[in-house]
Scaffold this motif. Structure first.
Motif, mmCIF file in Angstrom:
data_model
loop_
_atom_site.group_PDB
_atom_site.id
_atom_site.type_symbol
_atom_site.label_atom_id
_atom_site.label_comp_id
_atom_site.label_asym_id
_atom_site.label_seq_id
_atom_site.Cartn_x
_atom_site.Cartn_y
_atom_site.Cartn_z
ATOM 1 N N SER A 100 -38.718 -5.119 -4.093
ATOM 2 C CA SER A 100 -38.341 -4.067 -3.142
ATOM 3 C C SER A 100 -38.969 -2.712 -3.445
ATOM 4 O O SER A 100 -38.790 -1.767 -2.675
ATOM 5 N N TYR A 101 -39.687 -2.590 -4.585
ATOM 6 C CA TYR A 101 -40.298 -1.289 -4.885
ATOM 7 C C TYR A 101 -41.667 -1.467 -5.541
ATOM 8 O O TYR A 101 -42.081 -2.588 -5.856
ATOM 9 N N TYR A 102 -42.352 -0.337 -5.716
ATOM 10 C CA TYR A 102 -43.714 -0.366 -6.250
ATOM 11 C C TYR A 102 -43.740 0.200 -7.672
ATOM 12 O O TYR A 102 -43.387 1.357 -7.887
ATOM 13 N N ARG A 103 -44.165 -0.620 -8.613
ATOM 14 C CA ARG A 103 -44.236 -0.172 -10.002
ATOM 15 C C ARG A 103 -45.409 0.792 -10.204
ATOM 16 O O ARG A 103 -46.536 0.483 -9.799
ATOM 17 N N PRO A 104 -45.177 1.935 -10.825
ATOM 18 C CA PRO A 104 -46.291 2.852 -11.113
ATOM 19 C C PRO A 104 -47.358 2.169 -11.972
ATOM 20 O O PRO A 104 -47.043 1.447 -12.925
ATOM 21 N N GLY A 105 -48.626 2.394 -11.626
ATOM 22 C CA GLY A 105 -49.725 1.860 -12.419
ATOM 23 C C GLY A 105 -50.081 0.419 -12.130
ATOM 24 O O GLY A 105 -51.030 -0.117 -12.695
ATOM 25 N N THR A 310 -40.610 6.290 -8.638
ATOM 26 C CA THR A 310 -41.432 5.568 -7.668
ATOM 27 C C THR A 310 -40.760 5.594 -6.290
ATOM 28 O O THR A 310 -39.822 6.369 -6.066
ATOM 29 N N VAL A 311 -41.261 4.756 -5.398
ATOM 30 C CA VAL A 311 -40.648 4.626 -4.069
ATOM 31 C C VAL A 311 -40.417 3.149 -3.790
ATOM 32 O O VAL A 311 -41.078 2.279 -4.364
ATOM 33 N N ASN A 312 -39.456 2.865 -2.907
ATOM 34 C CA ASN A 312 -39.220 1.478 -2.507
ATOM 35 C C ASN A 312 -39.782 1.228 -1.110
ATOM 36 O O ASN A 312 -40.308 2.135 -0.462
ATOM 37 N N LYS A 313 -39.683 -0.010 -0.647
ATOM 38 C CA LYS A 313 -40.284 -0.386 0.637
ATOM 39 C C LYS A 313 -39.532 0.207 1.820
ATOM 40 O O LYS A 313 -40.019 0.174 2.948
ATOM 41 N N SER A 314 -38.359 0.779 1.533
ATOM 42 C CA SER A 314 -37.596 1.456 2.587
ATOM 43 C C SER A 314 -37.981 2.924 2.716
ATOM 44 O O SER A 314 -37.420 3.657 3.542
ATOM 45 N N GLY A 315 -38.912 3.359 1.885
ATOM 46 C CA GLY A 315 -39.365 4.742 1.953
ATOM 47 C C GLY A 315 -38.503 5.709 1.179
ATOM 48 O O GLY A 315 -38.586 6.921 1.378
ATOM 49 N N GLU A 316 -37.701 5.206 0.239
ATOM 50 C CA GLU A 316 -36.842 6.065 -0.562
ATOM 51 C C GLU A 316 -37.451 6.307 -1.937
ATOM 52 O O GLU A 316 -38.048 5.403 -2.525
ATOM 53 N N GLU A 317 -37.289 7.497 -2.470
ATOM 54 C CA GLU A 317 -37.718 7.793 -3.835
ATOM 55 C C GLU A 317 -36.615 7.349 -4.793
ATOM 56 O O GLU A 317 -35.449 7.674 -4.599
ATOM 57 N N ILE A 318 -37.010 6.602 -5.830
ATOM 58 C CA ILE A 318 -36.022 6.062 -6.768
ATOM 59 C C ILE A 318 -36.540 6.172 -8.202
ATOM 60 O O ILE A 318 -37.740 6.366 -8.431
ATOM 61 N N ASP A 319 -35.632 6.040 -9.160
ATOM 62 C CA ASP A 319 -35.989 5.931 -10.572
ATOM 63 C C ASP A 319 -35.785 4.488 -11.001
ATOM 64 O O ASP A 319 -34.817 3.831 -10.575
#
Length: 366
Positions: A100-105, A310-319
């Motif tokens: 559900s989210y994008y890992r940095p790097g 990072t951000v998730n596929k819903s367009g939210e910024e998350i830790d």
């Protein structure tokens, strides 16, 4: 997905995903009559397999290779060689969150943008496990080169801020420490540095150097098939590589013609050689007969335990805090991958060179 094949005559195609049934490679263009068994390939795979020290992922895999085709009674037949390593220790649940989210790097975001779909288990095709196929093929390439008197020596030149001292270079030391450095003091300092990185839930990058000895002059082509260009493509195609150098590399920007040019000389046997090797063994895209020296810079492992934004596929910024079993440094296991891609490139270039001169063709067919 295009782009899984490398080479023109000695050609490899890797396949498989990190958490699929297995990974492997098809090698086409290998000459018939080369003695080859699974142990020849296994020795190379053992250099990259996980779980060998505290500085590699604890994922336990034997990485046992099976030859499926192209070898009969201990010799290659000239037909495609198919090699497989089955995945046996996947823990896909460790990756369920990252769907559900994008890992940095990582390549999560770019895979979604390209395909609209991705195998999130360990990164799929973008996982470092893809390099198993490269190393298996590289073992074959190295065996071919060995019969031609060509040798490769590859090692960690630096880890983080810790670099080997050329005055303390000892080739025998490379296999004596888990970071594969040819300098015992530098290895000790590098391991202490990595311990600190682990304690901080962090990771480190480094530089791999490869020296190829015995390549005759004239291998490679002067325009689009330059040997240095193909080596760069081969090495830069490895996932974690962010930089590439031949010879003095980026230091030539600070040099002058007087101190960068390699003077030629005639040896006692009448052969041509160079007094220095700033060019790294390649001039005009072709080997010059001296050692080919290349370096690859490797980024820190992007999967770290520390909190990242990072951000998730819903367009939210998350830790996030990434779970799973990851290398605190990629460099030690990447050494054999760099060596393999260099060997594959040299073999392919040497096979192509066989048709460069009429006298060579006449000698062969007479």
């Amino acid at each position: 997905m295009a782009g899984s094949t490398f080479g023109n005559i000695f050609k490899i195609t890797t396949w498989g995903e990190s958490h699929g049934k297995g990974v492997g490679v098809v090698v086409d263009g290998c000459p018939a009559g080369l003695s080859l068994c699974e142990e020849d390939i296994q020795k190379f795979l053992n250099r990259r397999k996980p779980g060998q020290s505290k500085f590699t992922t604890p994922r336990k895999e034997d990485d046992s290779v099976e030859i499926l085709s192209g070898v009969f009674e201990g010799k290659t037949t000239g037909t495609p060689i198919s090699l497989v390593v089955y995945n046996k220790n996947q823990q896909s649940k460790d990756y369920s969150e990252i769907a559900s989210y994008y890992r940095p790097g990582h390549a999560d975001y770019t895979f979604d943008m390209k395909y609209g779909f991705r195998d999130y288990r360990g990164g799929g095709r973008s996982s470092g496990r893809e390099t198993i196929g490269r190393v298996a093929a590289g073992a074959i390439a190295v065996k071919i080169l060995d019969q031609l008197g060509i040798r490769l020596m590859t090692y960690s030149k630096s880890i983080g801020p810790i670099a080997c001292d050329p005055r303390h270079f000892d080739a025998e030391e490379i296999l004596k420490n888990p970071v594969y450095m040819p300098d015992a003091d530098a290895a000790e300092n590098a391991m202490a540095y990595l311990e600190a990185c682990i304690a901080e839930q962090n990771s480190s990058g480094g530089v791999v150097e490869c020296i190829i000895s015995g390549v005759p002059a004239g291998i490679g082509d002067p325009v689009f098939e330059k040997l240095n260009a193909n080596l760069a493509k081969a090495v830069m195609s490895i996932g974690a590589i962010k930089g590439f150098e031949i010879g003095d590399g980026f230091d030539v920007a600070k040099a002058t013609g007087k101190n960068n040019n390699d003077a030629f000389r005639i040896g006692a046997d009448g052969s041509v050689s160079k007094e220095t090797n700033h060019a790294g063994g390649i001039l005009g895209g072709m080997s010059d007969g001296s050692d080919i020296i290349l370096r690859a810079t490797i980024k820190p492992t992007p999967s770290i335990s520390a909190t990242q934004h990072t951000v998730n596929k819903s367009g939210e910024e998350i830790d996030i805090n990434i779970k799973g079993r990851h290398d605190p440094i990629i460099v030690p296991r990447a050494i054999v991958v760099v060596e393999s891609m260099a060997a594959i490139t040299i073999v392919d270039a040497m096979f192509a060179n066989m048709s460069a001169r009429m006298d060579s063709l006449k000698r062969f067919y007479k």
